[in-house]
Design a protein around this motif. Structure first.
Motif, short mmCIF file in Angstrom:
data_model
loop_
_atom_site.label_atom_id
_atom_site.label_comp_id
_atom_site.label_asym_id
_atom_site.label_seq_id
_atom_site.Cartn_x
_atom_site.Cartn_y
_atom_site.Cartn_z
N ARG A 291 0.84 -1.21 0.00
CA ARG A 291 0.00 0.00 0.00
C ARG A 291 0.87 1.25 0.00
NH1 ARG A 291 -3.89 0.81 4.55
NH2 ARG A 291 -4.94 2.22 3.10
N ALA A 292 2.00 1.21 0.71
CA ALA A 292 2.85 2.39 0.84
C ALA A 292 3.52 2.78 -0.46
CB ALA A 292 3.91 2.15 1.92
N PHE A 293 3.61 1.87 -1.41
CA PHE A 293 4.23 2.19 -2.69
C PHE A 293 3.23 2.11 -3.84
CE2 PHE A 293 7.83 1.18 -0.04
CZ PHE A 293 8.76 2.13 -0.43
N GLY A 294 1.95 2.07 -3.50
CA GLY A 294 0.92 2.02 -4.51
C GLY A 294 0.08 3.28 -4.51
N PRO A 295 -1.06 3.26 -5.17
CA PRO A 295 -1.94 4.43 -5.24
C PRO A 295 -2.43 4.91 -3.89
CG PRO A 295 -2.55 2.80 -6.90
CD PRO A 295 -1.56 2.14 -6.00
N GLN A 296 -2.44 4.02 -2.89
CA GLN A 296 -2.92 4.39 -1.56
C GLN A 296 -1.80 4.88 -0.66
OE1 GLN A 296 -5.43 1.19 0.09
NE2 GLN A 296 -5.50 0.33 -1.96
N ARG A 297 -0.66 5.25 -1.27
CA ARG A 297 0.53 5.56 -0.48
C ARG A 297 0.29 6.67 0.56
NH1 ARG A 297 1.57 7.19 -5.66
NH2 ARG A 297 2.83 5.35 -6.06
N ASP A 298 -0.42 7.72 0.19
CA ASP A 298 -0.61 8.83 1.14
C ASP A 298 -1.46 8.39 2.33
OD1 ASP A 298 0.88 10.50 -0.46
OD2 ASP A 298 -0.86 11.34 -1.51
N ASP A 299 -2.53 7.67 2.06
CA ASP A 299 -3.37 7.18 3.15
C ASP A 299 -2.60 6.23 4.05
OD1 ASP A 299 -5.57 8.64 2.37
OD2 ASP A 299 -6.48 7.00 1.23
N GLN A 300 -1.81 5.34 3.42
CA GLN A 300 -1.08 4.35 4.21
C GLN A 300 -0.08 5.02 5.14
OE1 GLN A 300 -0.46 0.26 4.43
NE2 GLN A 300 -0.68 1.81 6.01
N ARG A 301 0.66 5.99 4.64
CA ARG A 301 1.67 6.64 5.45
C ARG A 301 1.05 7.47 6.56
NH1 ARG A 301 5.00 7.68 -0.09
NH2 ARG A 301 6.17 5.73 -0.06
N ARG A 302 -0.07 8.13 6.27
CA ARG A 302 -0.77 8.88 7.30
C ARG A 302 -1.28 7.93 8.38
NH1 ARG A 302 -5.88 9.14 8.01
NH2 ARG A 302 -6.36 8.49 5.86
N GLU A 303 -1.88 6.82 7.97
CA GLU A 303 -2.42 5.86 8.93
C GLU A 303 -1.32 5.25 9.79
OE1 GLU A 303 -4.49 3.20 6.38
OE2 GLU A 303 -6.11 4.64 5.95
N LEU A 304 -0.16 4.99 9.19
CA LEU A 304 0.96 4.43 9.95
C LEU A 304 1.44 5.44 11.00
CD1 LEU A 304 3.07 2.64 7.20
CD2 LEU A 304 1.88 1.56 9.11
N SER A 305 1.53 6.70 10.61
CA SER A 305 1.97 7.72 11.56
C SER A 305 0.99 7.82 12.72
CB SER A 305 2.08 9.08 10.85
OG SER A 305 3.14 9.08 9.92
N GLU A 306 -0.29 7.80 12.42
CA GLU A 306 -1.30 7.88 13.47
C GLU A 306 -1.27 6.65 14.37
OE1 GLU A 306 -4.51 10.57 10.92
OE2 GLU A 306 -4.79 8.41 11.11
N LEU A 307 -1.03 5.49 13.77
CA LEU A 307 -0.98 4.25 14.56
C LEU A 307 0.24 4.25 15.48
CD1 LEU A 307 -2.36 1.55 15.07
CD2 LEU A 307 -0.94 0.56 13.26
N ARG A 308 1.37 4.69 14.96
CA ARG A 308 2.57 4.76 15.79
C ARG A 308 2.37 5.74 16.94
NH1 ARG A 308 7.95 5.90 12.84
NH2 ARG A 308 8.69 5.36 14.92
N TRP A 309 1.69 6.85 16.67
CA TRP A 309 1.43 7.83 17.72
C TRP A 309 0.60 7.22 18.84
CZ3 TRP A 309 3.16 12.54 18.92
CH2 TRP A 309 2.41 13.33 19.80
N THR A 310 -0.23 6.26 18.48
CA THR A 310 -1.07 5.59 19.47
C THR A 310 -0.30 4.52 20.23
OG1 THR A 310 -3.02 5.93 18.08
CG2 THR A 310 -3.19 4.24 19.78
N ILE A 311 0.52 3.75 19.53
CA ILE A 311 1.19 2.58 20.10
C ILE A 311 2.43 2.93 20.92
CG2 ILE A 311 2.49 0.49 19.55
CD1 ILE A 311 0.70 0.19 17.09
N GLU A 312 3.33 3.70 20.34
CA GLU A 312 4.69 3.80 20.88
C GLU A 312 4.81 4.61 22.18
OE1 GLU A 312 8.13 3.40 18.24
OE2 GLU A 312 6.76 4.07 16.64
N PRO A 313 4.07 5.71 22.35
CA PRO A 313 4.17 6.38 23.66
C PRO A 313 3.73 5.47 24.80
CG PRO A 313 3.27 7.87 22.02
CD PRO A 313 3.31 6.52 21.37
N LEU A 314 2.66 4.71 24.58
CA LEU A 314 2.21 3.76 25.60
C LEU A 314 3.27 2.70 25.85
CD1 LEU A 314 0.14 2.44 27.47
CD2 LEU A 314 -0.85 1.31 25.44
#
Length: 288
Positions: free
Chosen positions: A138-161
């Motif tokens: 997904r990160a290297f396909g047409p959905q690349r922008d959505d995938q990268r945004r979603e990954l950033s948001e997911l990391r923001w949720t997971i890693e501080p905890l």
């Protein structure tokens, strides 16, 4: 052995083209609703070549990559039929290779096989979006922008905890390994070695999550590793090799060493903050 498909003009695959494998044209008329094997996003070719080379995959792995990229890119849309015999003919692989590849794709939620219906592409809502391969495709396909945004948001949720929890489960050998990763990152930055920096950064974050003492979080460490391998997305402190990024990593290690979960969490949030010169996808930490 599977080889790159020949261009209709020169007989060779052109630069940036999706790696395609040679196939003989079928002797039967094209069926209505049959998959289109042409016109894939050129960027996907880079994924296939990198993944196949770095993971040492054979015919089976290459076909999984090829079909997976085509499904995720939309070249093979939802509910499109995938006929094993046609795939084997077009990609010049055995029935066994096709069968095993489709099983892998089924496990990822990309296809389904049912009696009297055959194998068909499943809609996005059925995909295992946490699968590292699908993340990469997904990160290297047409959905690349959505995938990268979603990954950033997911990391923001997971890693501080994870950082907060890890402060209460620190072990001396883990602490030393995290220190080693920061040292390696520092040396790599000084040498301009982006690859070594990225690998050390990935190990740092994966180890931190695994140290949190939460088995469910531990299973998400592969997602973070995949996210760190995806370039070109929103730029966070992790994506930039600089003194500020290193200082935040070191702050996390220090907080873990003293068992200060609050400080570890705050340092991780600061590290994951998106820089102001790019689109902000996660909020900057508030000043206290």
């Amino acid at each position: 052995m599977m080889t790159a498909a020949r261009s209709t003009d020169s007989g060779l695959a052109g630069p940036g083209e999706l790696d395609r494998y040679p196939y003989a044209e079928p002797q039967v008329a094209d069926r209505v609703g049959a998959p289109s094997w042409e016109g894939a996003d050129p960027d996907l070719g880079r994924v296939g070549r990198r993944a196949a080379g770095s993971r040492g995959r054979g015919l089976h792995g290459q076909l999984v990559q090829q079909l997976g990229q085509m499904i995720v890119s939309g070249d093979l849309g939802a509910d499109r039929p995938l006929v094993p015999e046609e795939i084997g003919q077009r990609f010049e692989v055995s029935r066994t290779v096709v069968r095993e590849s489709l099983r892998v794709l089924e496990a990822k939620g990309l296809v389904s096989a049912r009696p009297n219906v055959g194998t068909r592409v499943r809609p996005v809502s059925d995909w295992n979006l946490l699968d590292p391969d699908i993340i990469e495709w997904r990160a290297f396909g047409p959905q690349r922008d959505d995938q990268r945004r979603e990954l950033s948001e997911l990391r923001w949720t997971i890693e501080p905890l994870a950082a907060r929890l890890a402060a209460g489960h620190g072990r001396e050998e883990v602490q030393q390994r995290l220190c080693d990763m920061v040292e390696i990152m520092s040396h790599a930055m000084a040498q301009g070695d982006a690859l070594t920096y990225s690998r050390a950064d990935g190990e740092f974050h994966a180890l931190l999550i695994q140290t949190a003492g939460n088995r469910m979080l531990e299973h998400l460490s592969g997602i973070v590793s995949a996210a760190l391998q995806v370039s070109g997305g929103p730029v966070t402190g992790c994506d930039r090799a600089n003194e500020t990024s290193l200082a935040q990593h070191a702050r996390i290690v220090d907080a873990l060493g003293t068992g200060d979960g609050t400080a570890a969490e705050a340092a991780m949030r600061q590290l994951l903050t998106v820089h102001p010169e790019v689109e902000r996808v996660v909020p900057a930490p508030r000043e206290h």
